[in-house]
Design a protein around this motif. Structure first.
Motif, PDB file in Angstrom:
ATOM      1  N   UNK A 159       0.839  -1.196   0.000  1.00  0.00           N
ATOM      2  CA  UNK A 159       0.000   0.000   0.000  1.00  0.00           C
ATOM      3  C   UNK A 159       0.875   1.247   0.000  1.00  0.00           C
ATOM      4  N   UNK A 160       0.689   2.136  -0.995  1.00  0.00           N
ATOM      5  CA  UNK A 160       1.598   3.264  -1.134  1.00  0.00           C
ATOM      6  C   UNK A 160       0.918   4.535  -1.616  1.00  0.00           C
ATOM      7  N   UNK A 161      -0.396   4.609  -1.540  1.00  0.00           N
ATOM      8  CA  UNK A 161      -1.076   5.811  -1.988  1.00  0.00           C
ATOM      9  C   UNK A 161      -2.295   6.040  -1.106  1.00  0.00           C
ATOM     10  N   UNK A 162      -2.380   7.224  -0.508  1.00  0.00           N
ATOM     11  CA  UNK A 162      -3.484   7.542   0.398  1.00  0.00           C
ATOM     12  C   UNK A 162      -4.773   7.898  -0.330  1.00  0.00           C
ATOM     13  N   UNK A 163      -4.778   7.841  -1.643  1.00  0.00           N
ATOM     14  CA  UNK A 163      -6.012   8.017  -2.394  1.00  0.00           C
ATOM     15  C   UNK A 163      -6.260   9.443  -2.841  1.00  0.00           C
ATOM     16  N   UNK A 164      -7.238   9.626  -3.744  1.00  0.00           N
ATOM     17  CA  UNK A 164      -7.502  10.968  -4.305  1.00  0.00           C
ATOM     18  C   UNK A 164      -8.027  11.969  -3.288  1.00  0.00           C
ATOM     19  N   UNK A 165      -8.594  11.510  -2.169  1.00  0.00           N
ATOM     20  CA  UNK A 165      -9.131  12.434  -1.172  1.00  0.00           C
ATOM     21  C   UNK A 165      -8.058  12.986  -0.246  1.00  0.00           C
ATOM     22  N   UNK A 168       8.604  14.008  11.967  1.00  0.00           N
ATOM     23  CA  UNK A 168       7.935  14.788  10.941  1.00  0.00           C
ATOM     24  C   UNK A 168       7.452  13.905   9.805  1.00  0.00           C
ATOM     25  N   UNK A 169       6.316  14.266   9.219  1.00  0.00           N
ATOM     26  CA  UNK A 169       5.756  13.488   8.116  1.00  0.00           C
ATOM     27  C   UNK A 169       5.993  14.212   6.804  1.00  0.00           C
ATOM     28  N   UNK A 170       6.066  13.433   5.734  1.00  0.00           N
ATOM     29  CA  UNK A 170       6.176  14.006   4.402  1.00  0.00           C
ATOM     30  C   UNK A 170       4.807  14.394   3.881  1.00  0.00           C
ATOM     31  N   UNK A 171       4.797  15.100   2.789  1.00  0.00           N
ATOM     32  CA  UNK A 171       3.538  15.544   2.190  1.00  0.00           C
ATOM     33  C   UNK A 171       3.185  14.773   0.935  1.00  0.00           C
ATOM     34  N   UNK A 172       4.127  13.994   0.403  1.00  0.00           N
ATOM     35  CA  UNK A 172       3.855  13.284  -0.850  1.00  0.00           C
ATOM     36  C   UNK A 172       2.910  12.121  -0.611  1.00  0.00           C
ATOM     37  N   UNK A 173       2.112  11.787  -1.656  1.00  0.00           N
ATOM     38  CA  UNK A 173       1.175  10.679  -1.532  1.00  0.00           C
ATOM     39  C   UNK A 173       1.843   9.354  -1.857  1.00  0.00           C
ATOM     40  N   UNK A 174       2.919   9.389  -2.606  1.00  0.00           N
ATOM     41  CA  UNK A 174       3.517   8.143  -3.076  1.00  0.00           C
ATOM     42  C   UNK A 174       4.416   7.507  -2.047  1.00  0.00           C
ATOM     43  N   UNK A 175       5.349   6.677  -2.546  1.00  0.00           N
ATOM     44  CA  UNK A 175       6.198   5.923  -1.632  1.00  0.00           C
ATOM     45  C   UNK A 175       7.598   6.498  -1.550  1.00  0.00           C
ATOM     46  N   UNK A 176       7.738   7.805  -1.816  1.00  0.00           N
ATOM     47  CA  UNK A 176       9.047   8.441  -1.703  1.00  0.00           C
ATOM     48  C   UNK A 176       9.506   8.429  -0.259  1.00  0.00           C
TER      49      UNK A 176
END
Length: 691
Positions: A468-474, A649-657
């Protein structure tokens, strides 16, 4: 519970369909030990066949209903754990008996604190039972799970046998074969250490005692008067018609095991012969720069199905939960199947043969985060129904919730043949592979190497099988709405984010559990029978109001629950655990003991004192180490415990970077477990010195 009492499991917890049974004991000398065994019984109180008796030489049921998980050492003894999936138990099994036996002349009276605990799949204890009257017995039935209508119940039995495992097993229709023990031992001459007899089917179906499982009718539940909180039942008195297995006869000394040696790859990699770091080892499944998602899907499907067919342990583990029988497995890719004017080609086909019957499943695969297409899965479901296939299995980076399929398909109720739709995530495949090669072992060195190559492939960045690597369009609109305070309660996109959060937490549990070799599961603190949808709506409302996502997870065998909080307003994720303070100890002594246990923990670990009526002093471990008294409550407030937290700290990207939100949460939980929980012990005060 008292001996003879019984209770419904569904009355004790919401999630009682799969339980973990633990048998424990202590020994003053530290040398005490026992072997657990499980028997599946029909309505007559007898085993149906050789597959109904599980012990160290036969540790797992093919259908996944019973699995002996092995021993966990304690301070002065052992705890043996058994996983029981009650939803997978065959319908003609009425009772599941859990027992233990000793060897080499040992007696259960030599052990202390004999106990049995039943916990749900999250590790939350449901019920316990202690045996306090053990004496000369060499075998004991601790308890049993049994059906009553549509529910499962637990009974505290506590029945002992002086005749060991052989006497216990005979009562259930199992015949002991003591012939040729010396040949089994493989030793010449008059060795004092005889071997256990071979387990084999004897077709006479007779028993030695005809006794009941618990020894007498007045200790069981059924027809009759009340006994210790339960009612009594007739004892089963006759053997079934099925062939019955023989069990190993106990010898005076510890006998050699007859199973094949389990092969586990070494954790330390051997010295490399490469001239420099630029040399890469050859891989069975190379992962070049694949040019398209289609190439990734074809490669991943072929690699996985090939290994499943060649390594029975993995193939069986991945398909047992989908209803596949235990048998000879073959796998295929790119099979053309007729469908109207245009044939369809599912990504794969799995076929299992057992007793001349075939079980068939079509496989649809997605990689690199690509979503499954409902219309495509619908076509394969229709094809499977027409051809009499049993299942359609979807495989992707997505994680299913509540055991439901990831996509919705229409099932034609007019068809007599029903097709089951199942989902498997790449994270689950990697999890099961890790368990086999790093913790449980397989029976063949070549198979262990194949599993290692599969794991290397799945974890490679180019394979597209990272999980699982994408939090979705929302995800982006919700985060933006939280930042500018425009997200309102009732926004359906918040529910989508909560569902993605649950999928992420389940994947975090899979990865951590695979590394540790123990189950790690989310903790759901909801009322029994509550609607999962309603629970997610409530969590979405809290997200809209507070801007935070929360979760709890428990590692099997661990006392403490890890709390995970992602604050989207501050872009930080907090992992924490509460440690209770022992009663009756001096506060400063307790604080010093805690800091000594955390000597190897990260310096930025936050430690907070918990006091009655509110929060207490707090500080980082780096500041508190030279001044432990700074953690003491002020004004004489009662110290109740400590809260240990790491903040990342958390990243802002949705992917798996590397800077992505998903990777941040995964790394935070892993760092907290290895950096904090791994060093924590109990804070109980030491016993006072004598004299």
């Amino acid at each position: 519970m008292r001996k003879g009492a019984n209770v419904s499991l569904s009355a004790l917890g919401e999630d009682a369909g799969s339980v973990v049974v633990s048998l424990g004991w202590t020994s003053a000398s530290g040398a005490g030990d026992a072997d657990v065994s499980v028997l599946l019984l029909d309505e007559n109180g007898k085993v149906r066949s050789e597959n109904d008796f599980y012990f160290y030489n036969n540790p797992a049921a093919p259908d996944g209903s019973v699995q002996l998980l092995g021993k966990t050492p304690t301070d002065s003894g052992d705890e043996d754990r058994i996983s029981v999936d009650l939803t997978a138990v065959p319908a003609d099994v009425a009772r599941i008996v859990v027992a233990a036996s000793q060897y080499g002349g040992a007696r259960f009276g030599d052990l202390d604190d004999l106990r049995m605990t039943v916990a749900d799949r999250s590790g939350e204890p449901l019920v316990g039972f202690s045996i306090e009257d053990a004496g000369v017995e060499t075998a004991f039935i601790f308890g049993e799970l049994y059906r009553r209508g549509e529910e499962w119940k637990f009974r505290a039995v506590g029945q002992g046998y002086e005749t060991g495992l052989a006497g216990l097993a005979t009562d259930f229709g199992v015949v002991v074969d003591e012939a040729d023990e010396a040949d089994e031992a493989g030793v010449a001459g008059g060795s004092d250490e005889t071997a256990e007899a071979e387990v084999k089917v004897l077709g006479d179906g007779t028993t030695g005692s005809g006794g009941s499982a618990a020894g007498a009718a007045d200790t069981l539940e059924g027809a009759g008067g009340a006994v210790a909180g339960g009612v009594v039942e007739e004892a089963a008195g006759r053997a079934g018609d099925s062939p019955v297995p023989a069990v190993p006869a106990q010898s005076r000394a510890r006998s050699p095991r007859t199973t094949r040696k389990k092969v586990t790859l070494p954790k330390v990699v051997g010295k490399s012969l490469a001239e420099n770091d630029s040399w890469r080892p050859a891989r069975l499944f190379p992962v070049p720069a694949l040019k398209s998602d289609r190439e990734r899907e074809v490669r991943a499907t072929s690699v996985l199905l090939a290994v499943m067919a060649q390594v029975p342990e993995l193939g069986r583990r991945l398909t047992a939960g989908f209803g596949a029988p235990a048998g000879r497995m073959q796998t295929f890719t790119e099979v053309s199947l007729p469908h109207g004017d245009t044939p369809r080609r599912p990504d794969g086909v799995i076929r299992v043969e057992r007793a001349g019957k075939l079980w068939t499943a079509l496989v649809e695969t997605k990689t690199n985060g690509n979503p499954l297409k409902a219309e495509q899965v619908q076509e394969y479901t229709d094809i499977a129904a027409r051809r009499g296939y049993e299942a359609v299995i979807t495989l992707s980076n997505d994680v299913a919730l509540d055991g439901a399929p990831v996509v919705d398909v229409r099932i034609d109720g007019r068809r007599k043949h029903k097709v089951s739709l199942w989902h498997l995530s790449w994270a689950e495949v990697a999890h099961q592979t890790q368990l086999l090669i790093r913790h449980e072992g397989v029976a063949n060195a070549a198979h262990a190497w194949l599993l290692q190559e599969l794991l290397e492939y799945l974890q490679h960045e180019n394979s597209g099988c990272h999980g699982f690597q994408n939090m979705g369009p929302a995800w982006v609109p919700v985060r933006k709405g939280i930042d500018d305070e425009t997200l309102s309660v009732g926004d359906p996109r918040a529910v989508e984010v909560v569902e993605s959060w649950e999928r992420l937490i389940r994947q975090v549990c899979l990865r951590l559990g695979g590394e540790l070799g123990q189950k790690a599961l989310p903790v759901q603190r909801a009322r029994r029978g509550s609607d999962p949808r309603a629970r997610r709506v409530a969590a979405a409302e809290r997200l809209c109001r507070e801007g935070r996502l929360t979760a709890e997870l428990r590692i099997e065998g661990a006392e403490r629950v890890i709390a995970v909080t992602a604050d989207l307003r501050t872009a930080k994720v907090r992992t924490s655990v509460d440690v209770p303070a022992p009663a009756g100890s001096y506060p400063l002594t307790t604080v010093k003991r805690l800091l000594r246990m955390l000597a190897e923990a990260p310096a930025d670990l936050h430690v907070e004192s918990l006091v009655e009526g509110g929060g207490g002093p707090r500080g980082t471990l780096e500041r508190l180490r030279p001044e432990p008294a700074d953690l003491l409550p002020k004004d004489g407030a009662q110290l109740t415990g400590f809260r240990l937290s790491l903040i990342k700290g958390t990243g802002t990207a949705r992917g798996n970077a590397e800077s992505g939100f998903i990777r941040s949460v995964d790394d935070a939980v892993e760092r907290f477990h290895h950096g904090v929980l791994a060093h924590l012990g109990g804070l109980e005060p030491r016993a006072a010195r004598k004299g």
